[in-house]
Design an enzyme around this catalytic site. Structure first.
Site, PDB file in Angstrom:
ATOM      1  CG  LEU A   1      27.147  97.640 -85.944  1.00  0.00           C
ATOM      2  CD1 LEU A   1      26.151  98.696 -85.472  1.00  0.00           C
ATOM      3  CD2 LEU A   1      26.805  96.296 -85.345  1.00  0.00           C
TER       4      LEU A   1
ATOM      5  CD  GLN B   1      34.541 103.992 -80.041  1.00  0.00           C
ATOM      6  OE1 GLN B   1      35.534 104.381 -79.443  1.00  0.00           O
ATOM      7  NE2 GLN B   1      33.532 103.410 -79.423  1.00  0.00           N
TER       8      GLN B   1
ATOM      9  CB  ILE C   1      26.882 103.116 -87.209  1.00  0.00           C
ATOM     10  CG1 ILE C   1      26.001 103.342 -88.435  1.00  0.00           C
ATOM     11  CG2 ILE C   1      26.220 103.645 -85.943  1.00  0.00           C
ATOM     12  CD1 ILE C   1      24.752 102.495 -88.465  1.00  0.00           C
ATOM     13  CG  HIS C   2      32.089 100.962 -83.434  1.00  0.00           C
ATOM     14  ND1 HIS C   2      31.704 101.118 -82.122  1.00  0.00           N
ATOM     15  CD2 HIS C   2      33.409 100.631 -83.409  1.00  0.00           C
ATOM     16  CE1 HIS C   2      32.737 100.896 -81.329  1.00  0.00           C
ATOM     17  NE2 HIS C   2      33.787 100.594 -82.089  1.00  0.00           N
ATOM     18  CB  ALA C   3      34.022 104.538 -87.602  1.00  0.00           C
TER      19      ALA C   3
END
Length: 101
Positions: A69, A77, A72-74
């Site tokens: 996760l 962003q 994926i968040h990076a």
């Protein structure tokens, strides 16, 4: 690897913040400040993108990147920051045109 992922998130967030500051400066018709802030935004995007490229090259060279996760968040962003900066640059152009009239 976690450090690199946090770098992408941090630089992407800073890039977005500078872009939104530039939009506020455009509203105030401070176009010199706008240019400075958009440059800072791009510098932050470049740092994030360079880190992302290193991770990609590492994986190409056989190092397995664990997809979680946080990764994926990076990515989210960074992609969002790039898109928003591009949109803000177009909005700044509109503010300049309005200001010239």
């Amino acid at each position: 690897m976690e450090t690199q992922i946090f770098e992408i998130i941090s630089h992407g967030g800073d890039a977005r913040a500078y872009a939104y500051e530039a939009l506020e400066a455009a509203k105030d018709e401070d176009f010199h400040k706008v240019e400075e802030l958009l440059e800072k935004s791009q510098e932050e995007l470049d740092l994030a993108h360079n880190t992302q490229t290193k991770l990609i090259q590492s994986e190409i060279n056989g190092d397995k990147l664990e997809i979680n996760l946080l990764v994926i968040h990076a990515q989210d962003q960074l992609m969002t920051a790039i898109s928003e900066k591009n949109l803000i640059e177009q909005m700044v152009k509109l503010y300049k045109k309005i200001s010239e009239k």
